[in-house]
Design a protein around this motif. Structure first.
Motif, mmCIF file in Angstrom:
data_model
loop_
_atom_site.group_PDB
_atom_site.id
_atom_site.type_symbol
_atom_site.label_atom_id
_atom_site.label_comp_id
_atom_site.label_asym_id
_atom_site.label_seq_id
_atom_site.Cartn_x
_atom_site.Cartn_y
_atom_site.Cartn_z
ATOM 1 N N LEU A 1 -1.397 -2.863 -5.014
ATOM 2 C CA LEU A 1 -2.150 -1.638 -5.238
ATOM 3 C C LEU A 1 -3.326 -1.524 -4.279
ATOM 4 O O LEU A 1 -3.625 -0.434 -3.775
ATOM 5 N N SER A 2 -3.998 -2.647 -4.018
ATOM 6 C CA SER A 2 -5.156 -2.606 -3.114
ATOM 7 C C SER A 2 -4.744 -2.166 -1.713
ATOM 8 O O SER A 2 -5.428 -1.365 -1.074
ATOM 9 N N LEU A 3 -3.601 -2.674 -1.219
ATOM 10 C CA LEU A 3 -3.118 -2.291 0.105
ATOM 11 C C LEU A 3 -2.700 -0.824 0.122
ATOM 12 O O LEU A 3 -2.980 -0.098 1.093
ATOM 13 N N ALA A 4 -2.020 -0.377 -0.945
ATOM 14 C CA ALA A 4 -1.593 1.021 -1.027
ATOM 15 C C ALA A 4 -2.806 1.960 -1.011
ATOM 16 O O ALA A 4 -2.808 2.978 -0.307
ATOM 17 N N LEU A 5 -3.839 1.623 -1.780
ATOM 18 C CA LEU A 5 -5.044 2.457 -1.809
ATOM 19 C C LEU A 5 -5.729 2.460 -0.443
ATOM 20 O O LEU A 5 -6.223 3.498 0.015
ATOM 21 N N GLN A 6 -5.769 1.309 0.201
ATOM 22 C CA GLN A 6 -6.396 1.219 1.527
ATOM 23 C C GLN A 6 -5.679 2.116 2.526
ATOM 24 O O GLN A 6 -6.320 2.845 3.300
ATOM 25 N N ILE A 7 -4.338 2.082 2.515
ATOM 26 C CA ILE A 7 -3.563 2.912 3.437
ATOM 27 C C ILE A 7 -3.718 4.388 3.101
ATOM 28 O O ILE A 7 -3.842 5.240 4.000
ATOM 29 N N ALA A 8 -3.723 4.729 1.800
ATOM 30 C CA ALA A 8 -3.890 6.125 1.399
ATOM 31 C C ALA A 8 -5.249 6.666 1.834
ATOM 32 O O ALA A 8 -5.349 7.789 2.354
ATOM 33 N N LEU A 9 -6.293 5.886 1.636
ATOM 34 C CA LEU A 9 -7.630 6.312 2.061
ATOM 35 C C LEU A 9 -7.710 6.439 3.579
ATOM 36 O O LEU A 9 -8.376 7.336 4.109
ATOM 37 N N LEU A 10 -7.018 5.556 4.286
ATOM 38 C CA LEU A 10 -7.001 5.623 5.736
ATOM 39 C C LEU A 10 -6.309 6.894 6.214
ATOM 40 O O LEU A 10 -6.786 7.562 7.156
#
Length: 407
Positions: A371-380
């Motif tokens: 989830l942390s990686l998914a959120l990071q990519i989405a915010l990017l």
């Protein structure tokens, strides 16, 4: 939403009017997000699996006795001749001095999770006419298990190390034709002992499985003529990437040879770094493509909507409102593309796990999208959408309403 109600409604209307352009750029953004998420998850899973296999049978930091060296000769005065080459000294099996006092000191270190003394040496495994060269490891089972997770590598039998008992690698058991409960002979120098096999283990490396014999610490001390000794003290750390820093610290404090897993696996660390750099380059290239794609669509939108923008300005819309509505378009495209891209990445991960399997029918390695990686990519992706909209938004906000309406 209340503060941006006007800008939001106009931004959505502009995107809906150019629905084909909007659809194409959202698909492009989602493809870029999917590539970034999938590659990141794949490389992370591959590196995690590689580290698990590499560190599954070795400590994070190993402390051993310093090597025997030849004492250098006294410096000669000018005009005197001296022998400049010396014969290296043959290395012998040596115990760490005062290792019993060293163990509690290492256990008290905040970064150390486990400490395990070990006696290791070479020997021969004998059974009938079969003879195999082995690496004899003398350990305290509970301590050693916290370093390499030995009990989790059992293939057959029960993890038990009492006097006269041994745990051996699965390939060695096949070569000798033994199963748990059978006896094998182990010879070291002039000492030969009969040991009962209690378990077979798979250490993840075929060569290790072919030559590893694990016995109680006291048994190895007796067989290798090191009564009360330990050839190394192995450390397991809470953070594996802190091993080099801890090794450097211990090297300054202790008169022993200290080696981290990074030093003993230098080529692996180089390969992992190369993978990380390659992944970062792929991310940067994909993000640049995404930003250029969104920017190009919004630039075209500004040209196409020039008359509408002029009318909005003439009706009282401020430059800030025009600026924000185009920034909102970039944010909407980035958000929609990130959601679809993450769903596509999850699908790709599922297909990889389902279809790509090893010879045993199991997935090659675990791969997931945290989830942390998914959120990071989405915010990017969202940030890239807003960033791509900055130039078109400033261009639209700078338009003169009278000239825009006449065009």
């Amino acid at each position: 939403m209340g503060m941006l109600g006007f800008e939001w409604r106009v931004a959505v209307r502009f995107l809906r009017e150019g629905h084909m352009q909007t659809l194409l750029i959202i698909v492009g953004v989602s493809a870029g997000v999917a590539v970034i998420a999938y590659i990141s998850a794949l490389i992370s899973g591959l590196q995690g699996n590689t580290l698990a296999k590499t560190l599954g049978a070795q400590p994070h930091v190993s402390i051993s006795a310093p090597e025997d060296v030849v004492t250098p000769a006294l410096e000669m005065r000018d005009g005197q001749r001296a022998i400049t080459e010396t014969q290296p000294r043959a290395q012998r099996l040596r115990s760490i001095a005062n290792w019993q006092a060293l163990v509690p000191l290492l256990e008290a270190h905040p970064g150390v999770a486990a400490v395990s003394p070990m006696v290791s040496g070479a020997g021969l495994a004998l059974r009938g006419e079969a003879t195999q060269a082995i690496a004899l490891l003398g350990v305290e089972l509970d301590r050693y298990d916290r370093i390499v997770g030995l009990r989790g590598k059992l293939v057959e039998g029960a993890a038990r190390l009492g006097p006269g008992e041994a745990i051996i690698g699965s390939e060695l058991a096949r070569d000798l034709g033994v199963r748990p409960g059978d006896r094998i002979g182990v010879q070291t120098g002039t000492v030969t002992d009969a040991l009962r096999v209690t378990a077979l283990v798979d250490l993840g490396v075929k060569d290790l499985n072919r030559r590893t014999v694990i016995v109680p610490l006291r048994t190895a001390q007796n067989m290798l003529a090191l009564p009360g000794g330990a050839t190394s003290v192995d450390l397991g750390l809470r953070d594996v990437w802190a091993a080099q820093e801890l090794a450097d610290e211990l090297r300054r404090q202790l008169p022993y040879k200290v080696e981290s897993w990074q030093e003993s696996n230098a080529q692996l660390v180089t390969a992992l770094n190369a993978q990380s750099i390659s992944t970062s380059l792929i991310r940067v290239v994909v993000l640049v493509v995404v930003v250029l794609g969104i920017a190009s669509v919004l630039v075209v939108s500004v040209v196409q909507k020039r008359r509408e923008i002029g009318i909005l300005r003439a009706m009282g819309a401020t430059r800030g409102q025009v600026l924000r509505l185009f920034l909102l378009q970039g944010a909407i495209v980035g958000a929609a593309g990130s959601v679809l891209g993450l769903l596509l990445a999850r699908t790709m991960i599922f297909l990889f796990t389902f279809f790509v399997r090893g010879s045993d029918g199991q997935p090659l390695f675990a791969i997931g999208l945290p989830l942390s990686l998914a959120l990071q990519i989405a915010l990017l992706a969202l940030a890239c959408g807003v960033l791509a909209a900055v130039a078109p938004a400033r261009r639209a906000a700078a338009m003169d309403p009278a000239q825009a309406i006449r065009l």
